[in-house]
Structure formats: C-alpha cells, structure tokens
Design a protein around this motif. Structure first.
Motif, mmCIF file in Angstrom:
data_model
loop_
_atom_site.group_PDB
_atom_site.id
_atom_site.type_symbol
_atom_site.label_atom_id
_atom_site.label_comp_id
_atom_site.label_asym_id
_atom_site.label_seq_id
_atom_site.Cartn_x
_atom_site.Cartn_y
_atom_site.Cartn_z
ATOM 1 N N VAL A 51 0.825 -1.207 0.000
ATOM 2 C CA VAL A 51 0.000 0.000 0.000
ATOM 3 C C VAL A 51 0.857 1.255 0.000
ATOM 4 O O VAL A 51 0.633 2.188 -0.751
ATOM 5 N N SER B 254 -7.112 0.250 -3.141
ATOM 6 C CA SER B 254 -6.884 -0.945 -3.953
ATOM 7 C C SER B 254 -7.165 -0.639 -5.416
ATOM 8 O O SER B 254 -7.929 0.264 -5.750
ATOM 9 N N ALA C 263 -5.964 2.753 -5.995
ATOM 10 C CA ALA C 263 -4.601 2.305 -5.704
ATOM 11 C C ALA C 263 -3.627 3.476 -5.591
ATOM 12 O O ALA C 263 -2.663 3.425 -4.815
#
Length: 214
Positions: free
Chosen positions: A20, A193, A199
């Motif tokens: 992440v 995501s 993302a």
C-alpha cells in the motif's frame, strides 16, 4: 521511514502494508513495542483501528512528543480512549440507509486526491475491479465509517462529512510542528486498492506521512 502500529506483526500484514505505502522495508510494529522503538528516523505512523487504546493512552506523552516534534500520525478506527492531544471519543451516527452514510468532500486533501468519495461508500464480497454502478447495485454501505468524533480540536479541517448532517469522519489537525489525520472508520488502507480504483492513494498517503507535501 513510515511505521504501522498493529496488534500483531505477521509476514502477511507486512507484505500488505508495504504494497500500500510503497515502502521497501517492513513497516509493521507491534504496538506494545512502541515505547522501546527509536522514532528518530520515523516521519509518519499509521495506527490501526484494532490497536490497544488503553495501552496507547499510557503512551500519550511519547505520541504527543513525536507529533509535536514534526511527525505525522494517521489514526484509524473508533477512538474510545483518546491517546493523542486533540483526539475525541467516537460516537455512532444514527442512520437508516446509504443516504445517511454517503460521503461529501468538504475540503480537498492530498491523500484523497483523484478519488471520488462515492468509491468508498459501498463494499462487496466480489473480487476484481468494481464500477460505481456495480458497487451501488450489490454493495453494502457502512464499512468506510458510520460515526464521528464527539468534538473537533482547534484548527481542525474536515475532509469528509457523513450524510445530510455532514458529520465529520475524516479530518486533520495540527499538533505542535506535526499533524494528525483521523479516519473514524475501518482502516483507511482497506479502501486503497486497484479493484476499487483507489490504488494511487497508497503513494499519496505515504507522501503525506513523509511530509512531502510541505
């Protein structure tokens, strides 16, 4: 360096956290190791929503000093025991449907730049990319958050409000030379995501935690 304070360090969590934030080194830290950790090279800290708040409250002088010295902290979850100056206990919002939980962006923020607030309202059990239309069709609202702080600290900037009341769910405030970002719901990283189309927020969150926006 960015660290993520969690209840238990595992290889799976470490891999997810690195994916992440884009950090190449493990960033997880068992919350109970916080007092013995050298924070001199740490610029930012993410505190998971399931962290032991009773223990964290005992570490408030350490956490306050970290932020006051220029550090940045992302606080996730439902605060019941404030562990940083300016934090307030979480209160549940009375809601009866998705309309009461819809997010309204009240102020732009670099972490959420380029992300439509509607992308966070619904969650599904399906894997793979989800369009807004599909999320609205089969998604369940409330996972991003369904509550707000009992009060806001001085100089707080509210980023997102919930429902018609615009109850604050995401907000930022200064503390000394540093800053605190509060997300009053499930860990913000859960909503970053490719499948959700968010993302890019991972790099933006990491940049904020490194104070690269200054």
């Amino acid at each position: 360096m960015i660290i993520r304070a969690v209840m238990q360090e595992t290889p799976e969590l470490a891999a997810a956290a690195s994916a992440v934030t884009g950090e190449t080194q493990p960033v997880l830290l068992d919350v109970y190791r916080l007092p013995e950790t050298d924070l001199s090279q740490v610029t930012g800290m993410m505190i998971s929503g399931d962290a032991d708040q009773v223990f964290l409250a005992e570490q408030q002088p350490l956490l306050d000093a970290f932020v006051a010295g220029g550090g940045r902290v992302l606080v996730n979850g439902h605060v019941q025991r404030p562990f940083l100056s300016g934090l307030a206990p979480w209160r549940k919002l009375a809601f009866s449907g998705p309309r009461d939980l819809r997010l309204t962006r009240l102020h732009d923020h670099p972490v959420w730049a380029g992300a439509d607030p509607d992308l966070f309202l619904f969650s599904t059990g399906e894997s793979g990319p989800q369009t807004l239309e599909r999320l609205r069709e089969i998604g369940v609202a409330g996972f991003y958050g369904r509550g707000y702080p009992a009060w806001l600290p001085d100089e707080a900037t509210v980023i997102h409000g919930l429902g018609d009341l615009l109850a604050p769910i995401d907000y930022e405030y200064p503390l000394g030379n540093g800053r605190v970002l509060v997300h009053c719901g499930n860990d913000l990283t859960h909503f970053i995501s490719a499948d959700r189309g968010t993302a890019h927020m991972g790099a933006q969150l990491a940049a904020w935690l490194r104070a690269e926006d200054e």
